[in-house]
Design a protein around this motif. Structure first.
Motif, PDB file in Angstrom:
ATOM      1  N   ARG A 103       0.138  22.160  -2.002  1.00 58.96           N
ATOM      2  CA  ARG A 103      -0.017  21.106  -1.010  1.00 58.96           C
ATOM      3  C   ARG A 103      -0.061  21.668   0.412  1.00 58.96           C
ATOM      4  O   ARG A 103      -0.337  20.951   1.358  1.00 58.96           O
ATOM      5  CB  ARG A 103       1.142  20.116  -1.104  1.00 58.96           C
ATOM      6  N   CYS A 104       0.290  22.948   0.553  1.00 61.65           N
ATOM      7  CA  CYS A 104       0.336  23.589   1.874  1.00 61.65           C
ATOM      8  C   CYS A 104       1.329  22.878   2.785  1.00 61.65           C
ATOM      9  O   CYS A 104       1.048  22.623   3.961  1.00 61.65           O
ATOM     10  CB  CYS A 104      -1.049  23.630   2.522  1.00 61.65           C
ATOM     11  N   SER A 114       2.874  21.723   7.923  1.00 64.45           N
ATOM     12  CA  SER A 114       1.800  22.630   7.529  1.00 64.45           C
ATOM     13  C   SER A 114       1.438  23.483   8.744  1.00 64.45           C
ATOM     14  O   SER A 114       1.826  23.171   9.869  1.00 64.45           O
ATOM     15  CB  SER A 114       0.578  21.845   7.050  1.00 64.45           C
ATOM     16  N   LEU A 131      -5.555  26.440   6.277  1.00 58.98           N
ATOM     17  CA  LEU A 131      -4.343  25.625   6.195  1.00 58.98           C
ATOM     18  C   LEU A 131      -3.372  26.280   5.221  1.00 58.98           C
ATOM     19  O   LEU A 131      -3.744  26.604   4.087  1.00 58.98           O
ATOM     20  CB  LEU A 131      -4.690  24.209   5.723  1.00 58.98           C
ATOM     21  N   GLU A 133       1.219  26.816   4.220  1.00 61.56           N
ATOM     22  CA  GLU A 133       2.553  26.268   4.372  1.00 61.56           C
ATOM     23  C   GLU A 133       3.090  26.602   5.766  1.00 61.56           C
ATOM     24  O   GLU A 133       2.738  27.623   6.351  1.00 61.56           O
ATOM     25  CB  GLU A 133       3.504  26.832   3.305  1.00 61.56           C
ATOM     26  N   ARG A 218       0.628  14.788   9.592  1.00 59.21           N
ATOM     27  CA  ARG A 218      -0.058  14.784   8.298  1.00 59.21           C
ATOM     28  C   ARG A 218       0.467  13.657   7.414  1.00 59.21           C
ATOM     29  O   ARG A 218       1.655  13.600   7.104  1.00 59.21           O
ATOM     30  CB  ARG A 218       0.145  16.134   7.594  1.00 59.21           C
ATOM     31  N   ALA A 223      -3.908  18.837   0.001  1.00 59.20           N
ATOM     32  CA  ALA A 223      -4.272  19.760   1.078  1.00 59.20           C
ATOM     33  C   ALA A 223      -5.754  19.675   1.412  1.00 59.20           C
ATOM     34  O   ALA A 223      -6.145  19.739   2.586  1.00 59.20           O
ATOM     35  CB  ALA A 223      -3.903  21.191   0.681  1.00 59.20           C
TER      36      ALA A 223
END
Length: 240
Positions: A103-104, A114, A131, A133, A218, A223
């Motif tokens: 999902r970053c 992120s 993109l 984590e 976000r 992601a």
């Protein structure tokens, strides 16, 4: 619209809703940070706008539009690299993760977020974006982006990118680094302080992207969906 229309999938069977109206609705929602159901009625049914956005995101339509328009500008003489945090709302991280794709979203002192790693040209226009984590360091992001760096003469970056590996890798490609050394270095590398003042352009880039409410915060769990929103914002701000 004529520049981006060739990237959209062809319709099959029943003619679909006008692409211009749908794109306008997608841009409006992302820029103002609305829920999809709150999209103005003039853009059509909100489910149509959302479904088209998700479907084209999965097909990589928006990423291809950004890559094509950015690549059409040619190789720049000067590039800059930096990264910024994008705070993840609870709606993006509350449910358990499903599937093999990341999902970053990571945890830092600032909470769940992120990180957007970006390379821009000398005019402050984004060329390459990644993109990850939130806890990933700027240097590790530069390692992942290195193979995609355009062939430029100079690269501007802050102290977070000061490492022997990165300097040698840039030199092997004929790119002159303009990176201030960290205070604990035994050998203090010289850099062009006058040129380094141009690095504010990449900070301005992040500021313009974060003017779009669904980029600054976000809300999307996936992601690739969130990355599509970022590429839409970058395309409309800098390449159209």
């Amino acid at each position: 619209m004529r520049r981006i229309e060739p990237f959209f999938p062809l319709s099959h069977g029943i003619p679909r809703v006008d692409d211009r109206r749908i794109i306008s609705g997608i841009v409006y929602v992302i820029k103002h940070g609305l829920m999809w159901r709150d999209a103005p009625k003039g853009y059509g049914p909100h489910k149509t706008i959302y479904n088209r956005f998700v479907r084209w995101s999965r097909l990589g339509v928006f990423n291809r539009i950004f890559a094509e328009l950015a690549g059409a500008a040619g190789a720049p003489d000067r590039i800059m690299i930096d990264a910024t945090h994008l705070k993840a709302h609870r709606t993006a991280s509350s449910l358990p993760k499903r599937g093999a794709l990341s999902r970053c979203i990571g945890r830092t002192k600032g909470g769940l977020n992120s990180k957007l790693h970006t390379v821009c040209d000398g005019q402050g226009r984004p060329i390459v974006m990644l993109l990850t984590e939130g806890q990933m360091s700027d240097h590790k992001g530069a390692v992942l982006l290195f193979s995609r760096l355009p062939q430029a003469k100079e690269l501007l970056a802050d102290k977070g990118y000061d490492s022997d590996w990165f300097r040698h890798a840039l030199a092997s490609r004929g790119i002159t680094p303009c990176i201030p050394p960290t205070a604990n270095r035994k050998v203090q590398h010289a850099y062009d302080k006058q040129l380094y003042r141009q690095r504010h352009k990449i900070e301005n880039l992040f500021a313009r992207l974060k003017d779009w409410r669904r980029i600054a915060t976000r809300y999307d769990r996936c992601a690739h969906i969130f990355m599509s929103a970022i590429t839409i914002a970058a395309t409309f701000c800098f390449w159209l």
